[in-house]
Design an enzyme around this catalytic site. Structure first.
Site, PDB file in Angstrom:
ATOM      1  N   LYS A   1       0.840  -1.185   0.000  1.00  0.00           N
ATOM      2  CA  LYS A   1       0.000   0.000   0.000  1.00  0.00           C
ATOM      3  C   LYS A   1       0.880   1.240   0.000  1.00  0.00           C
ATOM      4  O   LYS A   1       1.686   1.424   0.915  1.00  0.00           O
ATOM      5  CB  LYS A   1      -0.901  -0.027   1.238  1.00  0.00           C
ATOM      6  CG  LYS A   1      -1.760   1.207   1.375  1.00  0.00           C
ATOM      7  CD  LYS A   1      -2.781   1.047   2.462  1.00  0.00           C
ATOM      8  CE  LYS A   1      -3.547   2.337   2.668  1.00  0.00           C
ATOM      9  NZ  LYS A   1      -4.549   2.229   3.723  1.00  0.00           N
TER      10      LYS A   1
ATOM     11  N   LYS B   1      -2.240  -1.527  -3.858  1.00  0.00           N
ATOM     12  CA  LYS B   1      -3.119  -0.368  -3.812  1.00  0.00           C
ATOM     13  C   LYS B   1      -2.305   0.908  -3.872  1.00  0.00           C
ATOM     14  O   LYS B   1      -1.334   0.994  -3.119  1.00  0.00           O
ATOM     15  CB  LYS B   1      -3.900  -0.447  -2.491  1.00  0.00           C
ATOM     16  CG  LYS B   1      -4.768   0.723  -2.186  1.00  0.00           C
ATOM     17  CD  LYS B   1      -5.331   0.553  -0.812  1.00  0.00           C
ATOM     18  CE  LYS B   1      -6.026   1.849  -0.474  1.00  0.00           C
ATOM     19  NZ  LYS B   1      -6.325   1.996   0.903  1.00  0.00           N
TER      20      LYS B   1
HETATM   21  C1  PBG Z   1      -7.610   3.101   5.604  1.00  0.00           C
HETATM   22  C2  PBG Z   1      -7.840   3.017   4.130  1.00  0.00           C
HETATM   23  C3  PBG Z   1      -7.660   3.995   3.150  1.00  0.00           C
HETATM   24  C4  PBG Z   1      -8.146   3.446   1.955  1.00  0.00           C
HETATM   25  C5  PBG Z   1      -8.561   2.156   2.236  1.00  0.00           C
HETATM   26  N1  PBG Z   1      -8.341   1.898   3.581  1.00  0.00           N
HETATM   27  C6  PBG Z   1      -7.165   5.400   3.241  1.00  0.00           C
HETATM   28  C7  PBG Z   1      -5.780   5.693   3.630  1.00  0.00           C
HETATM   29  O1  PBG Z   1      -4.936   4.815   3.824  1.00  0.00           O
HETATM   30  O2  PBG Z   1      -5.518   6.879   3.770  1.00  0.00           O
HETATM   31  C8  PBG Z   1      -8.223   4.153   0.625  1.00  0.00           C
HETATM   32  C9  PBG Z   1      -9.285   3.654  -0.293  1.00  0.00           C
HETATM   33  C10 PBG Z   1      -9.581   4.576  -1.430  1.00  0.00           C
HETATM   34  O3  PBG Z   1      -8.941   5.616  -1.644  1.00  0.00           O
HETATM   35  O4  PBG Z   1     -10.532   4.252  -2.163  1.00  0.00           O
HETATM   36  N2  PBG Z   1      -6.291   3.120   6.013  1.00  0.00           N
END
Ligand code: PBG
Length: 346
Positions: A214, A268
């Site tokens: 991520k 992601k």
């Molecule tokens: C929580 C999380 C996030 C997303 C999914 N889980 C936001 C982040 O890490 O700031 C993003 C999902 C999206 O942008 O559609 N940590």
């Protein structure tokens, strides 16, 4: 020229032989939709998608999210209506994000058995037992500072003390009936911590989909508005990955989570990281998911609203590209529309 090969054998045109032109014509297999369908390497189907939802406390709440048109803050009763559509379209799963009533420094509302996600999980499983219910496991929606873990006085997000909180969140979701828990916090060691607690409490069948790879991405902007989860101070670069770190670190992250007991791993965002999806696909045997995130969705929506892009074609192309890179399935805000488009609706 040396050797016995004639120029014509190489597949290119023979400059010394006037005549028919190229000896191989790849356009023959592009001439009709029938032949294109026959030789296609990647296809999309309803089974490729997971639909994200944002759950809030209360009843009869259905409020459109500004930065993500077509997506809503939904109370559990309203969520069930949307989930019914997902089930009717034969999409295998949903992933639930919660917006709690209260926030504190520890994010303790995240493991409240009566929290919106926990209540939503049991309601959805009761009504749609065959649907796969996944939950996002993180603290950022629940902490008053907006970070994904506990915050030390110096502003550092503390790794090890956060792990037991994350495990408590995952356990509360499993108790509510979640089939899959998906930690998205990027603390080191969270998959193992969660697996141990789930097993110790008898939830050996609850799977872990790790947000293993991520990135600290600007493409989460609309989500943070939707989930009220932007950090008050600082950013997430101390725990999420640097976009310029390459596939080596991505594979390292993914394999570490495999060792710790992940059942599936995720990359992601998706489109800007297709090289990473491919690298992770090649390095692991587990299913690989990709998250087509809020910013990727918002870009297409915004351009479409202005008439600058054909949304249907562009969204299906994006989702096809994510699968082509090697994702087994895609978490996407387009899930339902994509399935309708695939079945011929405009
Ligand atoms: C929580 C999380 C996030 C997303 C999914 N889980 C936001 C982040 O890490 O700031 C993003 C999902 C999206 O942008 O559609 N940590």
């Amino acid at each position: 020229m040396s050797g016995t090969q004639r120029p014509g054998d190489t597949g290119g045109p023979d400059p010394e032989r006037p005549g028919p032109g190229p000896s191989r014509r790849l356009r023959r297999l592009r001439r009709s939709e029938a032949v294109r369908r026959l030789v296609r390497e990647v296809t999309l189907s309803p089974a490729d998608f997971v639909n994200p939802f944002f759950v809030v406390p209360g009843r009869r709440v259905r409020q459109e999210i500004d930065s993500m048109p077509g997506n809503y803050h939904l109370s559990v009763d309203e969520l069930l209506k949307e989930v019914a559509e997902v089930a009717a379209l034969d999409i295998p799963g949903v992933i639930l994000f919660g917006l709690p009533e209260t926030k504190d420094p520890e994010g303790s509302s995240a493991w409240d058995p009566a929290g919106p996600v926990q209540r939503a999980v049991s309601a959805v499983k009761a009504e749609f037992p065959d649907l796969l219910v996944m939950t996002d496991v993180c603290l950022c929606q629940y902490t008053d500072h907006g970070h994904c873990g506990l915050l030390a006085l110096d502003g550092e997000v503390e790794n090890d003390p956060t792990l037991e909180r994350l495990a408590a969140v995952a356990l509360s979701h499993a108790r509510a009936g979640a089939d899959v828990v998906a930690p998205s916090d990027m603390m080191d060691g969270r998959v193992l911590a969660i697996r141990r607690v789930l097993d110790a409490e008898g939830f050996t069948g609850t799977a872990i989909l790790s947000y293993a790879v991520k990135y600290a991405s600007a493409f989460y902007g609309p989500f943070r508005e939707a989930a009220h989860s932007a950090p008050r101070t600082g950013d997430r670069r101390g725990y999420q990955m640097d976009p310029a770190s390459g596939s080596r670190q991505a594979v390292d992250e993914a394999l570490l989570d495999v060792e710790e007991g992940a059942d599936m791993v995720m990359v992601k965002p998706a489109l800007p990281y297709l090289d990473v999806v491919r690298a992770v696909r090649e390095a692991c045997l587990l299913p690989v998911a990709a998250y087509h995130v809020s910013g990727e969705y918002a870009m297409l929506r915004a351009a479409a609203e202005r008439g600058w892009i054909d949304e249907r074609a562009a969204a299906l192309e994006a989702l096809t590209a994510i699968k082509r890179a090697g994702a087994d399935f895609v978490l996407t805000y387009y899930a339902r529309r994509a399935v309708r488009w695939l079945s011929g609706e405009q």
